[in-house]
Design a protein around this motif. Structure first.
Motif, PDB file in Angstrom:
ATOM      1  N   VAL A 154       1.791  -3.788  -0.406  1.00 14.47           N
ATOM      2  CA  VAL A 154       0.792  -4.989  -0.828  1.00 14.47           C
ATOM      3  C   VAL A 154      -0.703  -4.276  -1.038  1.00 14.47           C
ATOM      4  O   VAL A 154      -1.225  -4.524  -2.309  1.00 14.47           O
ATOM      5  N   VAL A 157      -0.475  -2.574  -4.708  1.00 13.88           N
ATOM      6  CA  VAL A 157      -0.667  -3.421  -5.994  1.00 13.88           C
ATOM      7  C   VAL A 157      -2.002  -3.836  -6.002  1.00 13.88           C
ATOM      8  O   VAL A 157      -2.350  -4.222  -7.079  1.00 13.88           O
ATOM      9  N   TYR A 255      -1.783 -11.457  -2.533  1.00 14.45           N
ATOM     10  CA  TYR A 255      -0.376 -10.892  -2.716  1.00 14.45           C
ATOM     11  C   TYR A 255       0.371 -10.859  -1.333  1.00 14.45           C
ATOM     12  O   TYR A 255       1.466 -10.632  -1.179  1.00 14.45           O
ATOM     13  N   THR A 262       4.998  -9.390  -5.176  1.00 12.28           N
ATOM     14  CA  THR A 262       4.531  -8.155  -5.029  1.00 12.28           C
ATOM     15  C   THR A 262       5.304  -6.905  -5.143  1.00 12.28           C
ATOM     16  O   THR A 262       4.803  -5.905  -5.809  1.00 12.28           O
ATOM     17  N   TYR A 266       4.873  -3.858  -7.966  1.00 16.87           N
ATOM     18  CA  TYR A 266       5.048  -2.514  -7.665  1.00 16.87           C
ATOM     19  C   TYR A 266       5.995  -1.646  -8.321  1.00 16.87           C
ATOM     20  O   TYR A 266       5.568  -0.530  -8.644  1.00 16.87           O
TER      21      TYR A 266
END
Length: 322
Positions: A154, A157, A255, A262, A266
């Motif tokens: 997370v 991202v 996110y 997410t 990624y």
């Protein structure tokens, strides 16, 4: 918040001139306290106009400000406290100390610089005052490990989206926790968990981040010239550290509860998929092609011998960069 921070908060949120008397009433302090706060802010670089009927903030210096960071938070942001430190041995240590002392607030620790900055595997990294971002986020989930989000994924991202939103630049993620720009590293992420032995739950999560914002390329050591860079390698940033810190945290909480979106992002921003990678396991070196990242954030590698391995942690090297 100190009186100085409260005065700054009033000045930053007002479009008109504020009288010293009005600020003193709003803050329940003396006018002398307001005047002293104004003088302290001016010494720190804030430009404040003195009118006959009060004060108006004209410009803020480029320095870390808990008030400014908080003001840039969105509604999704769950951070309750921002602690700005002039210097820190390690913001990870600051967060751990707060966790050990049973601090229950979600807290962001931010330092102008770190004297003992370290990333994964205890490796030191370049930390430059005013040219980098050094922070740790303390969360207190009190959940089973299986119930937790993939915090490192997370945050990775969040970083690339924040960079894109504020600068338009397209950063990429080198599995599992490094952020790259133009083939060189600009940011590293470190996540640690602290458990409660009584409840057998994860009590605290600390996510650390070291980000090269505007370290001039010539300032990196010779051995890092081909490996590391900054978001603004000319040393002339077009955004402030406060803006980037707030945007990264906003994106993180946006996110945090959207696992599928997410992990898709990624993958989209992956720096390794389709490339030849190598890594070590039990004193043996493996070489293969990174073919996918599964929904758990694990890297899937097709090895040269025809077999496949799934990596949940560790470090990989790229055969070619860029």
């Amino acid at each position: 918040m100190t009186t100085k921070e409260k005065v700054l908060d009033l000045l930053m949120t007002s479009d008109s001139i504020l009288s010293g008397e009005k600020m003193a009433q709003d803050l329940a302090v003396s006018r002398t306290s307001v005047w002293k706060a104004i003088k302290t802010l001016e010494k720190e670089g804030f430009e404040i106009t003195h009118e006959a009927n009060g004060y108006r903030l004209e410009a803020t210096p480029e320095h870390l400000s808990a008030t400014e960071i908080r003001q840039l938070f969105t509604a999704e942001n769950q951070i309750e406290r921002v602690a700005v430190l002039k210097t820190s041995e390690s913001t990870m240590k600051d967060a751990k100390k707060a966790a050990i002392e049973d601090q229950v607030e979600a807290t962001l620790f931010v330092a102008e610089t770190q004297t003992a900055a370290k990333g994964r595997f205890g490796r030191p990294f370049v930390a430059k005052p005013k040219e980098g971002i050094y922070l740790s986020l303390l969360l207190n989930p009190y959940k089973k490990f299986s119930e937790l989000p993939q915090y490192t994924v997370v945050m990775a991202v969040a970083v690339v989206k924040a960079v894109e939103n504020l600068t338009g630049k397209q950063a990429q993620i080198k599995w599992v926790n490094d952020i790259y720009l133009d083939g060189r590293k600009i940011c590293g992420i470190l996540s640690e968990a602290m458990s409660d032995v009584n409840t057998m739950e994860i009590a605290h999560i600390i996510i650390g981040l070291g980000f090269n914002l505007a370290i001039p390329q010539t300032d990196f050591p010779d051995e890092l010239q081909a490996k590391a860079t900054s978001l603004f390698p000319d040393g002339k940033p077009t955004i402030t550290r406060n803006q980037l810190i707030a945007e990264i945290m906003n994106q993180f909480f946006f996110y945090l509860n959207q696992p599928q979106i997410t992990i898709d992002l990624y993958r989209k921003h992956s720096f390794v998929l389709g490339k030849t990678v190598s890594y070590n396991r039990q004193n043996q070196t493996y070489v293969g092609t990174a073919v996918d990242i599964n929904d758990l954030g694990e890297l899937i590698v097709d090895l040269t011998d025809g077999s496949q391995q799934v990596l949940s942690s560790g470090e990989i090297s790229l055969a070619t960069i860029g």
